[in-house]
Design a protein around this motif. Sequence first.
Motif, PDB file in Angstrom:
ATOM      1  N   ASN A  32      33.250  50.410  42.399  1.00  0.00           N
ATOM      2  CA  ASN A  32      33.144  50.662  43.837  1.00  0.00           C
ATOM      3  C   ASN A  32      32.960  49.351  44.600  1.00  0.00           C
ATOM      4  OD1 ASN A  32      32.221  51.414  46.467  1.00  0.00           O
ATOM      5  ND2 ASN A  32      31.636  53.418  45.650  1.00  0.00           N
ATOM      6  N   ALA A  33      33.995  48.928  45.318  1.00  0.00           N
ATOM      7  CA  ALA A  33      33.951  47.652  46.050  1.00  0.00           C
ATOM      8  C   ALA A  33      32.908  47.678  47.161  1.00  0.00           C
ATOM      9  CB  ALA A  33      35.331  47.346  46.635  1.00  0.00           C
ATOM     10  N   GLU A  34      32.762  48.821  47.828  1.00  0.00           N
ATOM     11  CA  GLU A  34      31.804  48.922  48.933  1.00  0.00           C
ATOM     12  C   GLU A  34      30.366  48.750  48.446  1.00  0.00           C
ATOM     13  OE1 GLU A  34      30.455  52.153  52.385  1.00  0.00           O
ATOM     14  OE2 GLU A  34      32.283  52.484  51.198  1.00  0.00           O
ATOM     15  N   LEU A  36      29.409  47.154  45.728  1.00  0.00           N
ATOM     16  CA  LEU A  36      29.241  45.764  45.309  1.00  0.00           C
ATOM     17  C   LEU A  36      29.020  44.852  46.517  1.00  0.00           C
ATOM     18  CD1 LEU A  36      31.968  45.433  42.515  1.00  0.00           C
ATOM     19  CD2 LEU A  36      29.494  45.508  42.214  1.00  0.00           C
ATOM     20  N   THR A  37      29.776  45.094  47.590  1.00  0.00           N
ATOM     21  CA  THR A  37      29.613  44.283  48.811  1.00  0.00           C
ATOM     22  C   THR A  37      28.203  44.425  49.369  1.00  0.00           C
ATOM     23  OG1 THR A  37      31.962  44.510  49.359  1.00  0.00           O
ATOM     24  CG2 THR A  37      30.480  43.891  51.153  1.00  0.00           C
ATOM     25  N   ASN A  38      27.693  45.642  49.360  1.00  0.00           N
ATOM     26  CA  ASN A  38      26.340  45.891  49.841  1.00  0.00           C
ATOM     27  C   ASN A  38      25.307  45.137  48.997  1.00  0.00           C
ATOM     28  OD1 ASN A  38      24.381  47.350  51.521  1.00  0.00           O
ATOM     29  ND2 ASN A  38      23.893  48.460  49.644  1.00  0.00           N
ATOM     30  N   SER A  39      25.486  45.152  47.674  1.00  0.00           N
ATOM     31  CA  SER A  39      24.545  44.450  46.791  1.00  0.00           C
ATOM     32  C   SER A  39      24.606  42.949  47.016  1.00  0.00           C
ATOM     33  CB  SER A  39      24.852  44.776  45.326  1.00  0.00           C
ATOM     34  OG  SER A  39      24.514  46.114  45.026  1.00  0.00           O
ATOM     35  N   MET A  40      25.799  42.412  47.221  1.00  0.00           N
ATOM     36  CA  MET A  40      25.924  40.968  47.457  1.00  0.00           C
ATOM     37  C   MET A  40      25.276  40.556  48.770  1.00  0.00           C
ATOM     38  SD  MET A  40      29.635  39.754  45.975  1.00  0.00           S
ATOM     39  CE  MET A  40      30.617  40.945  46.883  1.00  0.00           C
ATOM     40  N   GLU A  41      25.330  41.454  49.762  1.00  0.00           N
ATOM     41  CA  GLU A  41      24.694  41.155  51.047  1.00  0.00           C
ATOM     42  C   GLU A  41      23.173  41.180  50.947  1.00  0.00           C
ATOM     43  OE1 GLU A  41      26.325  44.042  53.675  1.00  0.00           O
ATOM     44  OE2 GLU A  41      28.228  42.961  53.959  1.00  0.00           O
ATOM     45  N   MET A  46      26.404  37.649  41.815  1.00  0.00           N
ATOM     46  CA  MET A  46      27.854  37.656  41.686  1.00  0.00           C
ATOM     47  C   MET A  46      28.295  39.095  41.422  1.00  0.00           C
ATOM     48  SD  MET A  46      28.927  34.473  41.951  1.00  0.00           S
ATOM     49  CE  MET A  46      30.523  34.420  41.117  1.00  0.00           C
ATOM     50  N   ALA A  47      29.529  39.412  41.796  1.00  0.00           N
ATOM     51  CA  ALA A  47      30.029  40.775  41.590  1.00  0.00           C
ATOM     52  C   ALA A  47      31.458  40.740  41.076  1.00  0.00           C
ATOM     53  CB  ALA A  47      29.947  41.568  42.884  1.00  0.00           C
TER      54      ALA A  47
END
Length: 453
Positions: A32-34, A36-41, A46-47
């Motif tokens: 799930n790209a969304e 992963l983006t939330n976790s990186m923010e 790294m994701a």
Amino acid sequence: MNIVIVGDGKVGAALTQQLSKEGHDITVIDNNAEVLTNSMELYDIMAVQGNGASLTVQKEANVGSSDLVIAATSADEINLLCCILAKKLGAPHTIARVRNPEYAEQLIFLKEELGLSMTINPERTSAREIFRILQFPTFIKRDSFAGGKVEIVELRISDKSKLHGKPLSELYETVKVQVLVCAVERGGEVTIPTGAFVLQAGDKIYVTAATNLLADLIKNLGIIPQKTKSVIIVGGSRIAIYLAIMLLHAGIRVKIVERDRATCLKLADLLPKAQIICGDGSQQTLLHSEGLEEVDAIVTLTNIDEENLIISMYAHHLGVPKAITKVNRLEYVGVFKDMGIDSVISPKSLTANEIVRYVRAMENTTGSSALTLHRIANDQVEALEFLVTGCTRHLGESLAEISLKKGILVACISRPGKLIIPKGSDHFQKGDHIIVVTTADRVIGDINDIFED
């Protein structure tokens, strides 16, 4: 350490939060790209997007150069495959979340062949935690140390309690057993107290005691001991199955309320001694018809936090002696605790604590890593158990002579054949198990980290 986490669901997110906070280099793999983006923010990680059981994806995440791979997807088989592949690529340590009860015996047999360092079952761990609370329902929570010989139990002080208005220096005169209050929660603030601290009604206290003294502690506090004879479980999850087996084995009557008919048929087959009710456990009429007011405890285990909390609040309103609530989101637990919902279970937190303890043990080079780790007081305090070895400093010196770091308390010393609630004249010796309490913002991976020098 370089850690790869496969799966960014509830458990994966909890691990990412805790392990990144402790300074590890984290790479998260998820489809799930969304997410992963939330976790990186939120975290400095790294994701890699993709299937964690794919060789290409694992190579992209540099799994072969990692120190540890944690597979925490929702599918047991994918978690096991991730770990097998990671081991083949050169990862020295792998941990798999495995939930299916049918795999339990096989994993014991195949653990070494699969290259697994550790397996963890959140549902079974949660069921065991709930069962322990139901054994002594007077306590809000129980955490075990030293092979079950020592516990830290959570109690709320009422305005009629013998402890109301008492300084901790007079604790023994009141309870007549050797115990230690290692933390106090008041108004959302947590204190690791000294003997001068005065207890007040409304305080939640965390008491270190020998397990065999818990009944005496309740009795001497003037609390009428509760005995659990009947339990309603709302939600026919895996946790419910594990818990029902434990309760039935202990001679406790069990009713499980589940709305899905197919699940009810499965439960009836697995648990012939339990009463299975097919219906909506959030409906007051159903709960009343099944004798909610007469049971000793209700355990809410549906997949919806809000539903669990509302059912527990309603049971508390009706005077059910004990309500235990499963939640995944812990942000609002404090609010609900003010409404009488004290005993809250979070499978993801229990799982994360077990894995964090393992990670700290991996970092340890002296063999004095934490054997047990529990978070108490809304995760604001850590209680850790260490084994005293020949590498432990200050052996034989009295505690009065040793300088501990600020905010650290030695709560108990477990010695073969003896449990010590420590005083200044006591000391550490090789082979002791000691329980240390500290604020959760301090990472302690080795027993020697507690000393000022």
